[in-house]
Design a protein around this motif. Structure first.
Motif, PDB file in Angstrom:
ATOM      1  N   ILE A  46      -0.899 -20.952 -63.330  1.00 55.76           N
ATOM      2  CA  ILE A  46      -1.629 -19.862 -63.982  1.00 55.76           C
ATOM      3  C   ILE A  46      -3.026 -20.367 -64.352  1.00 55.76           C
ATOM      4  CG2 ILE A  46      -1.684 -18.197 -65.871  1.00 55.76           C
ATOM      5  CD1 ILE A  46       1.327 -18.429 -66.095  1.00 55.76           C
ATOM      6  N   ALA A  48      -7.194 -20.117 -65.035  1.00 58.46           N
ATOM      7  CA  ALA A  48      -8.059 -19.187 -65.770  1.00 58.46           C
ATOM      8  C   ALA A  48      -8.822 -18.321 -64.781  1.00 58.46           C
ATOM      9  CB  ALA A  48      -9.033 -19.965 -66.645  1.00 58.46           C
ATOM     10  N   THR A  51      -8.427 -13.778 -67.369  1.00 56.81           N
ATOM     11  CA  THR A  51      -7.453 -14.075 -68.418  1.00 56.81           C
ATOM     12  C   THR A  51      -7.436 -15.587 -68.635  1.00 56.81           C
ATOM     13  OG1 THR A  51      -5.654 -14.219 -66.809  1.00 56.81           O
ATOM     14  CG2 THR A  51      -6.021 -12.084 -67.845  1.00 56.81           C
ATOM     15  N   SER A  53      -6.113 -19.480 -68.971  1.00 58.30           N
ATOM     16  CA  SER A  53      -5.135 -20.281 -68.242  1.00 58.30           C
ATOM     17  C   SER A  53      -3.939 -20.567 -69.141  1.00 58.30           C
ATOM     18  CB  SER A  53      -5.750 -21.598 -67.776  1.00 58.30           C
ATOM     19  OG  SER A  53      -5.970 -22.451 -68.880  1.00 58.30           O
ATOM     20  N   ALA A  54      -2.897 -21.096 -68.542  1.00 59.71           N
ATOM     21  CA  ALA A  54      -1.692 -21.428 -69.304  1.00 59.71           C
ATOM     22  C   ALA A  54      -1.979 -22.465 -70.385  1.00 59.71           C
ATOM     23  CB  ALA A  54      -0.601 -21.923 -68.366  1.00 59.71           C
ATOM     24  N   LEU A  57      -3.698 -21.249 -73.560  1.00 56.55           N
ATOM     25  CA  LEU A  57      -2.780 -20.626 -74.514  1.00 56.55           C
ATOM     26  C   LEU A  57      -1.776 -21.632 -75.072  1.00 56.55           C
ATOM     27  CD1 LEU A  57      -2.065 -17.203 -72.763  1.00 56.55           C
ATOM     28  CD2 LEU A  57      -3.748 -17.742 -74.532  1.00 56.55           C
ATOM     29  N   TYR A 135       3.806 -16.635 -70.871  1.00 53.25           N
ATOM     30  CA  TYR A 135       2.413 -16.228 -70.669  1.00 53.25           C
ATOM     31  C   TYR A 135       2.238 -14.735 -70.917  1.00 53.25           C
ATOM     32  CZ  TYR A 135      -2.197 -15.823 -68.543  1.00 53.25           C
ATOM     33  OH  TYR A 135      -3.530 -15.577 -68.330  1.00 53.25           O
ATOM     34  N   TYR A 136       3.049 -13.924 -70.276  1.00 49.98           N
ATOM     35  CA  TYR A 136       2.874 -12.480 -70.395  1.00 49.98           C
ATOM     36  C   TYR A 136       3.428 -11.912 -71.694  1.00 49.98           C
ATOM     37  CZ  TYR A 136       0.922 -12.563 -65.800  1.00 49.98           C
ATOM     38  OH  TYR A 136       0.105 -12.826 -64.736  1.00 49.98           O
ATOM     39  N   ASN A 138       2.479 -13.275 -74.431  1.00 52.33           N
ATOM     40  CA  ASN A 138       1.377 -13.589 -75.335  1.00 52.33           C
ATOM     41  C   ASN A 138       0.272 -12.539 -75.175  1.00 52.33           C
ATOM     42  OD1 ASN A 138      -0.910 -14.701 -76.606  1.00 52.33           O
ATOM     43  ND2 ASN A 138      -0.179 -16.774 -76.216  1.00 52.33           N
ATOM     44  N   SER A 141      -3.003 -13.059 -73.194  1.00 55.04           N
ATOM     45  CA  SER A 141      -3.046 -13.016 -71.731  1.00 55.04           C
ATOM     46  C   SER A 141      -3.319 -11.611 -71.208  1.00 55.04           C
ATOM     47  CB  SER A 141      -1.720 -13.515 -71.143  1.00 55.04           C
ATOM     48  OG  SER A 141      -0.685 -12.572 -71.370  1.00 55.04           O
ATOM     49  N   TRP A 142      -3.314 -10.631 -72.060  1.00 50.73           N
ATOM     50  CA  TRP A 142      -3.509  -9.248 -71.631  1.00 50.73           C
ATOM     51  C   TRP A 142      -4.972  -8.861 -71.541  1.00 50.73           C
ATOM     52  CZ3 TRP A 142       0.243  -6.835 -75.755  1.00 50.73           C
ATOM     53  CH2 TRP A 142       1.528  -7.335 -75.544  1.00 50.73           C
TER      54      TRP A 142
END
Length: 165
Positions: A46, A48, A51, A53-54, A57, A135-136, A138, A141-142
């Motif tokens: 994932i 950047a 949105t 990157s992993a 977050l 991820y989704y 959080n 990430s939206w």
């Protein structure tokens, strides 16, 4: 060296430290190198774009906290990170985190296409599944998606009929 240069270098170091820092509860799960490899791996899965990157977050921390509660999951992560670094060393003579995106993707593809009961395939499958779920889930990430959460903020025009009806 001037005081200004020392402060600049300290600020620069401070920017990268959160990506590799783990809370004390997680410190014994992975070595420093394995943590860096895990961060590179989740950012390859994932990256950047519009949105975060992993790793932005801090999902490596979330993932390790989750893994700590599941039997053999921390060991799978350790073995998977070792496998990534071993493959990177065999193919490119450097650690996984120093590879470019194409080189990392080739190694990840190799893990994904491994025998489904092998360590690389299990590592890839479990990490990817959990990582995407975290991820989704959080809201940060939206930001690049054209959605808004229904709760707790609710839809602003909830009393009007939907336009698509």
């Amino acid at each position: 060296m001037k005081r200004r240069d020392i402060i600049k270098s300290g600020v620069g170091l401070g920017l990268f430290l959160p990506y590799f820092y783990l809370p004390a509860a997680l410190a014994n799960l992975l070595s420093f190198q394995q943590t860096r490899t895990l961060v590179a791996f989740i950012d390859a899965l994932i990256p950047a774009d519009t949105t975060p990157s992993a790793s932005q977050l801090k999902l490596h921390q979330t993932l390790l906290l989750h893994a700590k509660e599941i039997k053999n999951y921390p060991e799978l992560i350790q073995l998977g990170c070792q496998w990534l670094d071993n493959q990177a060393d065999l193919i490119n003579q450097q650690p996984f985190l120093r590879l470019n995106v194409q080189q990392q993707n080739l190694i990840i593809k190799k893990a994904a296409n491994s025998d489904e009961l092998s360590i690389p395939a299990q590592f890839f499958t479990h990490i990817r599944q959990d990582l995407f779920r975290f991820y989704y889930a959080n809201p940060a990430s939206w930001s690049g998606l054209d959605i808004s959460p229904p709760q707790p903020t609710g839809y602003l025009s909830y009393f009007r009929p939907l336009l698509n009806e």
